[in-house]
Design an enzyme around this catalytic site. Structure first.
Site, PDB file in Angstrom:
ATOM      1  N   ASN A   1      -0.043  -4.773  -1.105  1.00 15.27           N
ATOM      2  CA  ASN A   1      -1.282  -4.178  -1.641  1.00 15.27           C
ATOM      3  C   ASN A   1      -2.205  -5.263  -2.187  1.00 15.27           C
ATOM      4  OD1 ASN A   1      -1.377  -1.082  -1.589  1.00 15.27           O
ATOM      5  ND2 ASN A   1       0.749  -1.524  -2.127  1.00 15.27           N
TER       6      ASN A   1
ATOM      7  N   HIS B   1       0.465   4.537  -6.584  1.00 16.87           N
ATOM      8  CA  HIS B   1       1.793   5.164  -6.555  1.00 16.87           C
ATOM      9  C   HIS B   1       1.993   5.742  -5.156  1.00 16.87           C
ATOM     10  CE1 HIS B   1       5.337   6.998  -8.310  1.00 16.87           C
ATOM     11  NE2 HIS B   1       5.054   8.074  -7.609  1.00 16.87           N
TER      12      HIS B   1
ATOM     13  N   LEU C   1       5.755  -0.880 -18.183  1.00 15.38           N
ATOM     14  CA  LEU C   1       4.595  -0.356 -18.907  1.00 15.38           C
ATOM     15  C   LEU C   1       3.727  -1.522 -19.366  1.00 15.38           C
ATOM     16  CD1 LEU C   1       5.886   2.518 -21.241  1.00 15.38           C
ATOM     17  CD2 LEU C   1       4.413   2.724 -19.227  1.00 15.38           C
TER      18      LEU C   1
ATOM     19  N   GLY D   1       3.894  -7.750  -2.320  1.00 12.28           N
ATOM     20  CA  GLY D   1       2.510  -8.185  -2.485  1.00 12.28           C
ATOM     21  C   GLY D   1       1.602  -7.698  -1.381  1.00 12.28           C
TER      22      GLY D   1
HETATM   23  C1  GRF Z   1       3.921   0.071  -3.472  1.00  8.99           C
HETATM   24  O1  GRF Z   1       4.631   1.021  -2.762  1.00  8.99           O
HETATM   25  C2  GRF Z   1       3.190   0.716  -4.620  1.00  8.99           C
HETATM   26  O2  GRF Z   1       2.843   2.039  -4.377  1.00  8.99           O
HETATM   27  C3  GRF Z   1       4.180   0.636  -5.733  1.00  8.99           C
HETATM   28  O3  GRF Z   1       4.866  -0.557  -5.538  1.00  8.99           O
HETATM   29  C4  GRF Z   1       4.825  -0.935  -4.178  1.00  8.99           C
HETATM   30  C5  GRF Z   1       4.306  -2.333  -4.112  1.00  8.99           C
HETATM   31  O4  GRF Z   1       4.334  -2.830  -2.803  1.00  8.99           O
HETATM   32  N1  GRF Z   1       3.525   0.757  -7.016  1.00  8.99           N
HETATM   33  P1  GRF Z   1       3.601  -4.196  -2.460  1.00  8.99           P
HETATM   34  O5  GRF Z   1       4.186  -5.262  -3.370  1.00  8.99           O
HETATM   35  O6  GRF Z   1       2.144  -4.002  -2.711  1.00  8.99           O
HETATM   36  O7  GRF Z   1       3.889  -4.465  -1.027  1.00  8.99           O
END
Ligand code: GRF
Length: 187
Positions: free
Chosen positions: A16, A103, A86, A14
């Protein structure tokens, strides 16, 4: 003000999501987090979302309930943050150009089904790349194939292990996702 829903994954930290929520709360983004949607109560990101004061929604049936949840809350922009499956086609179509994913590599390279987590960074190093980064893209009906909205780059160092590259990229992701959302709101 842009109303955002963030969809987290069942295993994601979590981080991001946290970056986006904090950018909204501090006024860096002119947007409001309407809700955080999680596939299950025990997703690690749920506790973080609650501690940040976000409303957390856990659908009984993600595929069947998602569109209704987003429509009820009048969502303008959906941000996937660690959601690895998806998204149902009806939701993708309804939110065309209004749903983003991040990504941890420079798409269109190193994307697609099965390319997630450490596997991405292992592949980047194995390919001898000297540069990696993160990509924020629109969500389409296939994994990692929607149009690219924003990318940030960083070096791959000669002594990098997947873990060291992952942590360099993750820092970029937090900045890159917020920048991408700002770009989207100003589009
Ligand atoms: C991140 O590396 C993002 O690029 C990918 O999944 C991961 C999620 O990490 N899609 P977080 O849960 O946001 O720490």
């Amino acid at each position: 003000m842009t109303r955002i829903a963030i969809i987290v994954g069942s295993k994601g930290r979590g981080s991001n999501m946290r970056a986006i929520v904090e950018a909204c709360q501090s006024g860096v983004l002119d947007a409001k987090i309407a809700c955080v949607i999680a596939p299950s109560e025990d997703a690690p990101a749920v506790e973080t979302a609650l501690s940040l004061g976000a409303e957390v929604v856990i659908p009984a049936d993600m595929d069947a309930d998602l569109l209704g949840i987003l429509q009820e809350r009048d969502i303008d922009l959906v941000c996937l943050a660690g959601f690895m499956r998806l998204i149902p086609v009806d939701v993708v179509r309804h939110f065309e150009r209004r749903m983003l994913n991040i990504h941890p590599a420079l798409l269109p390279k190193f994307g697609g089904k099965g390319m997630w987590g450490m596997k991405v960074h292992e592949a980047v190093i194995a390919a001898g790349e000297t540069e990696s980064g993160c990509t924020v893209h629109y969500v389409s009906e296939k994994y990692d194939e929607g149009a690219i909205l924003h990318q940030l780059r960083c070096p791959v160092k000669s002594d990098d292990m997947p873990e060291s590259l992952a942590s360099r990229v993750l820092e970029l992701e937090h900045r890159g996702y917020v920048e991408a959302i700002r770009k989207w709101t100003l589009r």
